[in-house]
Scaffold this motif. Structure first.
Motif, PDB file in Angstrom:
ATOM      1  N   PHE A  34       0.854  -1.181   0.000  1.00  0.00           N
ATOM      2  CA  PHE A  34       0.000   0.000   0.000  1.00  0.00           C
ATOM      3  C   PHE A  34       0.896   1.238   0.000  1.00  0.00           C
ATOM      4  O   PHE A  34       1.623   1.485   0.968  1.00  0.00           O
ATOM      5  N   THR A  35       0.842   2.011  -1.076  1.00  0.00           N
ATOM      6  CA  THR A  35       1.739   3.142  -1.292  1.00  0.00           C
ATOM      7  C   THR A  35       0.962   4.447  -1.153  1.00  0.00           C
ATOM      8  O   THR A  35      -0.123   4.588  -1.712  1.00  0.00           O
ATOM      9  N   GLY A  36       1.515   5.395  -0.407  1.00  0.00           N
ATOM     10  CA  GLY A  36       0.808   6.652  -0.240  1.00  0.00           C
ATOM     11  C   GLY A  36       1.547   7.635   0.634  1.00  0.00           C
ATOM     12  O   GLY A  36       2.774   7.559   0.796  1.00  0.00           O
ATOM     13  N   ASN A  37       0.799   8.547   1.239  1.00  0.00           N
ATOM     14  CA  ASN A  37       1.357   9.592   2.092  1.00  0.00           C
ATOM     15  C   ASN A  37       1.100   9.251   3.555  1.00  0.00           C
ATOM     16  O   ASN A  37       1.004   8.078   3.912  1.00  0.00           O
ATOM     17  N   SER A  38       0.935  10.274   4.410  1.00  0.00           N
ATOM     18  CA  SER A  38       0.787  10.013   5.844  1.00  0.00           C
ATOM     19  C   SER A  38      -0.487   9.247   6.183  1.00  0.00           C
ATOM     20  O   SER A  38      -0.545   8.543   7.193  1.00  0.00           O
ATOM     21  N   ILE A  39      -1.518   9.363   5.350  1.00  0.00           N
ATOM     22  CA  ILE A  39      -2.769   8.654   5.609  1.00  0.00           C
ATOM     23  C   ILE A  39      -2.546   7.147   5.530  1.00  0.00           C
ATOM     24  O   ILE A  39      -3.198   6.370   6.234  1.00  0.00           O
TER      25      ILE A  39
END
Length: 463
Positions: A34-39
């Motif tokens: 799962f790739t993303g930002n702070s969320i």
């Protein structure tokens, strides 16, 4: 009439996008990043999704990785794809971004429009390069995720940045068209969560799933995200188990996703061995996790039909003497007392938290939470490198001069200050290796104890 129309729009926003999108369920052996930002980085949604697979498909082992970095925009994700995403040798990669890409400027009118347009263009320019990079891995399934929303409507203290979520939706629309063009998968978290917020805000103007900063979903919001993902995978309606017993004809009429053996069915005494293929899904009732103020995962049940769609362990007994009460015992232990009419309608065992199968699932939940906690330490190490040290030319330079530099920098940066204690330990490879071994040990233990076992179920008259 306006209220009815508005409610219809909310229903469409919440229901239709989920039913119209399809994300293939994970299969045995999948390695999902799962790739993303702070969320994603500090969030639980991927952990909650994994917990569903662990409990509902105990023999379908998968591995889930958190590849979120707080503060990331698309070009930063691009730069770490090889070292932080594909290094895990994934079979599935999910990608969400847009919250940071659209900025945090408080502008109005034409100035706001032009600023958002420029930021969207900049974000999508890097997304085109991400697209090219992802296409170099045809062996990997790609799932584009439209970001959870920025809540502009809640009447909480912090001033909303008007137009921000509309800008985020433009990025999500490009994700969706990119997914369609490449035959990838797409899931929108934004509109369904906006719809939930809007519905709840009709009676509580301060309600939000996005926390006190309007950005970071609290644990109930993270559970909503997991629910939307699982629903998009077509997993709604898959029961933990369903047993129907007819006292009149002394038959087990239904045994769905379970095995019922050696049944004894009398008019006043019913007894059988019960082996389910799944465990009930345990929900944490303790406030904690990401986002402020801390909220419990279980609060999500107030706004989503998760129990009805994903957590049904049903026991139905037809033909008991009307008006009488009957004990339910599992492995000799009293679970509760219900009227004959309750048994006739069906009892959801997944809602009884003292059943041995729920207690088994609860232990798994806590082990999974411990795994998540250790993984978060590793993510803090990578956040320090990719967000702070890389721009200074110090990527993966963990020498003593680096820690001295960070301690000085921490005096003017709150996020660095709270992360330095973890980094001081994680900068040693032996420590990181030990943490990774702990994660693997916990995961192995989870998959050792997640297999359902046989239970003796008895229904007898209450004294």
């Amino acid at each position: 009439m306006r209220k009815i129309y508005y409610s219809f729009l909310l229903l469409c926003a919440f229901v239709l996008p989920c039913s119209a999108q399809t994300v293939q369920p994970f299969k045995q052996g999948d390695r999902v990043v799962f790739t993303g930002n702070s969320i994603t980085d500090g969030g639980h949604y991927h952990s909650y999704i994994w917990l569903y697979y662990i409990t509902h498909f105990p023999n379908r082992r998968i591995t889930v990785y958190n590849a979120g970095i707080g503060g990331d925009v698309s070009w930063q994700i691009l730069e770490r794809l090889d070292g932080d995403v594909f290094a895990h040798q994934p079979t599935v990669v999910t990608l969400t971004f847009g919250m940071n890409d659209t900025g945090y400027q408080n502008l109005k009118g034409a100035k706001a429009d032009s600023t958002y347009a420029a930021k969207i263009a900049e974000s999508l320019k890097s997304f085109r390069l991400i697209e090219d990079k992802l296409k170099q891995h045809p062996e990997v399934r790609k799932v584009m995720i439209g970001s959870s929303p920025y809540d502009e409507k809640s009447k909480i203290k912090i001033t909303p940045l008007m137009g921000k979520n509309t800008a985020m939706l433009q990025i999500a629309a490009d994700q969706q068209s990119t997914a369609a063009r490449n035959h990838w998968e797409f899931l929108d978290l934004n509109r369904p969560m906006v719809a939930i917020n809007a519905k709840q805000q009709q009676t509580d103007s301060t309600f939000t799933l996005q926390g006190s900063d309007r950005i970071h979903p609290t644990n109930d919001g993270q559970m909503v995200m997991a629910y939307l993902f699982l629903k998009a995978q077509g997993l709604a309606g898959k029961k933990v188990a369903d047993v129907i017993i007819n006292v009149g004809n002394k038959k087990v009429e239904t045994a769905e996703n379970c095995t019922v053996t050696t049944p004894f069915i009398g008019s006043e005494h019913i007894k059988f061995n019960y082996l389910a293929n799944s465990l009930p899904y345990p929900l944490d009732t303790i406030p904690g996790g990401f986002g402020q103020p801390a909220k419990a995962q279980s609060l999500a049940l107030k706004v989503i039909p998760f129990t009805d769609e994903f957590n049904q362990e049903l026991l139905q007994v037809k033909g008991l003497a009307s008006g009488k009460q009957y004990q339910l015992r599992i492995d000799g232990q009293l679970m509760g007392v219900w009227e004959a009419d309750d048994y006739d309608k069906g009892i959801n065992l997944a809602l009884i938290n003292n059943t041995p199968q729920y207690q088994q699932a609860l232990a798994i939940m806590h082990l999974n939470e411990e795994r998540w906690t250790i993984e978060r330490r590793l993510r803090e190490y990578y956040w320090m490198h990719y967000s702070i040290l890389k721009p200074k030319g110090l990527l993966f330079n963990d020498g003593p001069h680096t820690i001295d530099s960070l301690q000085r920098y921490a005096k003017k940066d709150f996020f660095v200050a709270v992360t330095v204690p973890t980094y001081q330990k994680a900068r040693f490879k032996s420590v990181r290796d030990a943490w990774q071994k702990e994660i693997e040990l916990l995961t192995n233990e989870i998959y050792r104890i997640n297999k359902p076992v046989n239970h003796l179920i008895e229904i007898i008259p209450a004294p």
